[in-house]
Design a protein around this motif. Structure first.
Motif, PDB file in Angstrom:
ATOM      1  N   ASN A 145       0.947  -1.441  -0.042  1.00 49.70           N
ATOM      2  CA  ASN A 145      -0.170   0.189   0.053  1.00 49.70           C
ATOM      3  C   ASN A 145       0.766   1.051  -0.036  1.00 49.70           C
ATOM      4  N   SER A 146       1.938   1.359   0.551  1.00 54.12           N
ATOM      5  CA  SER A 146       2.646   2.520  -0.263  1.00 54.12           C
ATOM      6  C   SER A 146       3.918   2.161  -1.009  1.00 54.12           C
ATOM      7  N   ARG A 147       4.356   3.419  -1.876  1.00 51.18           N
ATOM      8  CA  ARG A 147       5.321   3.609  -3.514  1.00 51.18           C
ATOM      9  C   ARG A 147       6.763   3.684  -2.114  1.00 51.18           C
ATOM     10  N   ASP A 148       7.888   3.555  -3.246  1.00 46.32           N
ATOM     11  CA  ASP A 148       9.116   4.261  -2.293  1.00 46.32           C
ATOM     12  C   ASP A 148       9.287   4.831  -3.896  1.00 46.32           C
ATOM     13  N   PHE A 149       9.881   6.065  -3.124  1.00 45.15           N
ATOM     14  CA  PHE A 149       9.620   7.168  -4.200  1.00 45.15           C
ATOM     15  C   PHE A 149      11.821   7.825  -3.381  1.00 45.15           C
ATOM     16  N   ILE A 150      11.967   7.141  -3.102  1.00 44.56           N
ATOM     17  CA  ILE A 150      13.432   7.253  -2.237  1.00 44.56           C
ATOM     18  C   ILE A 150      13.987   6.511  -2.578  1.00 44.56           C
ATOM     19  N   GLY A 151      14.181   4.869  -2.834  1.00 43.21           N
ATOM     20  CA  GLY A 151      15.311   4.277  -3.150  1.00 43.21           C
ATOM     21  C   GLY A 151      16.375   4.333  -1.827  1.00 43.21           C
ATOM     22  N   TYR A 152      17.417   4.348  -2.515  1.00 42.82           N
ATOM     23  CA  TYR A 152      18.754   4.543  -1.738  1.00 42.82           C
ATOM     24  C   TYR A 152      18.926   6.037  -1.838  1.00 42.82           C
ATOM     25  N   ALA A 153      18.324   6.607  -2.114  1.00 47.50           N
ATOM     26  CA  ALA A 153      18.363   8.245  -2.021  1.00 47.50           C
ATOM     27  C   ALA A 153      20.052   8.364  -2.274  1.00 47.50           C
ATOM     28  N   ASN A 154      20.585   8.429  -3.798  1.00 49.25           N
ATOM     29  CA  ASN A 154      21.468   8.660  -4.138  1.00 49.25           C
ATOM     30  C   ASN A 154      22.893   8.364  -2.927  1.00 49.25           C
ATOM     31  N   ARG A 155      22.790   7.470  -2.265  1.00 45.59           N
ATOM     32  CA  ARG A 155      23.143   7.046  -1.387  1.00 45.59           C
ATOM     33  C   ARG A 155      24.081   4.974  -0.864  1.00 45.59           C
ATOM     34  N   PRO A 156      24.121   4.933  -1.984  1.00 42.93           N
ATOM     35  CA  PRO A 156      23.764   3.584  -2.735  1.00 42.93           C
ATOM     36  C   PRO A 156      24.521   2.618  -1.551  1.00 42.93           C
ATOM     37  N   PRO A 157      25.032   0.776  -0.959  1.00 47.16           N
ATOM     38  CA  PRO A 157      25.563   0.611  -0.392  1.00 47.16           C
ATOM     39  C   PRO A 157      27.197  -0.117  -1.563  1.00 47.16           C
ATOM     40  N   ALA A 158      27.889   0.845  -0.533  1.00 54.40           N
ATOM     41  CA  ALA A 158      29.677   0.563  -1.196  1.00 54.40           C
ATOM     42  C   ALA A 158      29.858  -0.994  -1.222  1.00 54.40           C
ATOM     43  N   VAL A 159      29.127  -1.314  -2.651  1.00 51.82           N
ATOM     44  CA  VAL A 159      29.409  -2.967  -2.901  1.00 51.82           C
ATOM     45  C   VAL A 159      29.941  -2.699  -4.188  1.00 51.82           C
ATOM     46  N   ALA A 160      31.139  -3.711  -4.268  1.00 51.62           N
ATOM     47  CA  ALA A 160      32.671  -4.033  -5.328  1.00 51.62           C
ATOM     48  C   ALA A 160      32.089  -4.802  -6.213  1.00 51.62           C
ATOM     49  N   TRP A 161      31.405  -4.339  -7.929  1.00 49.24           N
ATOM     50  CA  TRP A 161      31.354  -5.634  -8.961  1.00 49.24           C
ATOM     51  C   TRP A 161      33.025  -6.463  -8.378  1.00 49.24           C
ATOM     52  N   ILE A 213      24.518 -11.916 -10.127  1.00 51.40           N
ATOM     53  CA  ILE A 213      24.623 -10.820  -9.807  1.00 51.40           C
ATOM     54  C   ILE A 213      23.430 -10.678  -8.724  1.00 51.40           C
ATOM     55  N   ALA A 214      22.245 -12.076  -7.815  1.00 51.44           N
ATOM     56  CA  ALA A 214      21.843 -11.512  -6.851  1.00 51.44           C
ATOM     57  C   ALA A 214      22.741 -12.074  -6.205  1.00 51.44           C
ATOM     58  N   ARG A 215      23.102 -12.955  -6.134  1.00 52.08           N
ATOM     59  CA  ARG A 215      24.192 -13.951  -5.032  1.00 52.08           C
ATOM     60  C   ARG A 215      25.141 -12.886  -4.367  1.00 52.08           C
ATOM     61  N   HIS A 216      25.664 -12.136  -6.042  1.00 50.76           N
ATOM     62  CA  HIS A 216      27.345 -11.495  -5.024  1.00 50.76           C
ATOM     63  C   HIS A 216      25.852 -10.374  -3.578  1.00 50.76           C
ATOM     64  N   TRP A 217      24.992  -9.537  -4.501  1.00 51.30           N
ATOM     65  CA  TRP A 217      24.577  -8.442  -4.038  1.00 51.30           C
ATOM     66  C   TRP A 217      23.960  -9.433  -2.410  1.00 51.30           C
ATOM     67  N   LEU A 218      23.576  -9.786  -2.468  1.00 50.31           N
ATOM     68  CA  LEU A 218      23.476 -10.640  -1.190  1.00 50.31           C
ATOM     69  C   LEU A 218      24.538 -10.930  -0.341  1.00 50.31           C
TER      70      LEU A 218
END
Length: 309
Positions: free
Chosen positions: A8-24, A290-295
């Protein structure tokens, strides 16, 4: 961390330009996911006993009865297109995710088996090629189970990823979580994976994209030539590559057997793959990878207080 997201809610913020520092892996700047949709044989067809024929394609003369014209357009994907697409990815040593409808796999198990043998992921794209909007929970659960069983029977392994054609339902993610899916792609709102709360636990979403997608050859005629599609996708990668110098980025390239597999469009795929290799900084990976790396590397939010699904 993403903000809370419920039915019942929408997310208009997400990471707010501060994504986690995940290195590929390999210091890549962009995780690139090629998704090849395998829907042939799961579309609606009067010849298969359906009440109507599929209407989304290049054919513009709808028929109320059997339509051998549109049926044969879909058959092109398995008869001719798969082989040239698979061989091109082999040449570039690039893995992809084959997003497969269960009934398509049941009718052409050899294609899913060949994909696995070549090192690609086979994920779930519903039993039929249809929207889930309006489905009752029991009907949706049955569609999921039938799809999973068909893929497991052909590939020897259950799919871990899911993508609904068009709209999902408020119950989709809860049903996926109950079945142990690793991720779903039922979102188009970010350039990175993110978590949403489902049944008191964080559930991973890998956003998909309709702009870097060969569907635009048909649905909007945005791309008239292979060069136009290749230029658009390469431009997207270049922009994300620049942003990737300071933050992780992900790009999805949507493909369809019967669309990109036509000879006049294959050059687009070749140009895109060549561009990624030439520029470097791309981690071409399956969505499961990609999913397993992110997890493994991204912090998970506390989802217990905001159940969804």
């Amino acid at each position: 961390m993403t903000s809370s997201l419920t039915n019942n809610s929408r997310d208009f913020i997400g990471y707010a330009n501060r994504p986690p520092a995940v290195a590929w892996p390999g210091e890549a700047r962009v995780a690139v996911s090629f998704v090849l949709n395998f829907e042939e044989g799961a579309e609606f067809s009067v010849a298969d006993g359906d009440a109507r024929n599929e209407s989304v394609y290049e054919v513009i003369d709808p028929r109320t009865g059997w339509d051998p014209c549109i049926d044969s357009h879909f058959e092109y994907g398995t008869r001719a297109a798969w082989w040239r697409i698979a061989e091109l990815f082999d040449r570039h040593r690039a893995p992809m995710t084959v997003s497969a409808c269960g009934r398509a796999v049941a009718r052409s198990p050899w294609l899913a088996q060949d994909a696995v043998a070549r090192g690609h992921e086979v994920s779930a794209h519903g039993w039929r090629w249809e929207s889930h909007a309006g489905m009752a929970p029991a009907q949706e659960a049955a569609a999921m189970d039938t799809c999973m069983a068909a893929i497991e029977a052909a590939c020897g392994r259950r799919p871990v990823g899911w993508h609904t054609r068009s709209a999902c339902t408020p119950n989709t993610r809860a049903l996926l979580a109950e079945r142990g899916f690793l991720y779903d792609s039922d979102a188009y709102n970010d350039d990175l994976p993110f978590f949403v709360p489902v049944a008191g636990r964080p559930h991973l979403v890998l956003p998909y994209a309709f702009d870097t997608n060969d569907m635009q050859f048909q649905h909007t005629q945005r791309f008239a030539t292979a060069a136009q599609f290749a230029e658009y996708v390469c431009d997207a990668f270049d922009w994300l590559h620049d942003e990737g110098a300071t933050r992780p980025r992900m790009m999805s390239v949507g493909l369809h057997l019967r669309m990109i597999g036509r000879p006049a469009r294959m050059k687009a795929l070749a140009l895109i793959l060549e561009h990624l290799r030439r520029r470097s900084g791309a981690w071409i990976a399956t969505r499961e990878q990609i999913a397993r790396h992110w997890l493994a590397h991204a912090p998970r939010p506390d989802a217990a207080a905001t159940p969804a699904g």
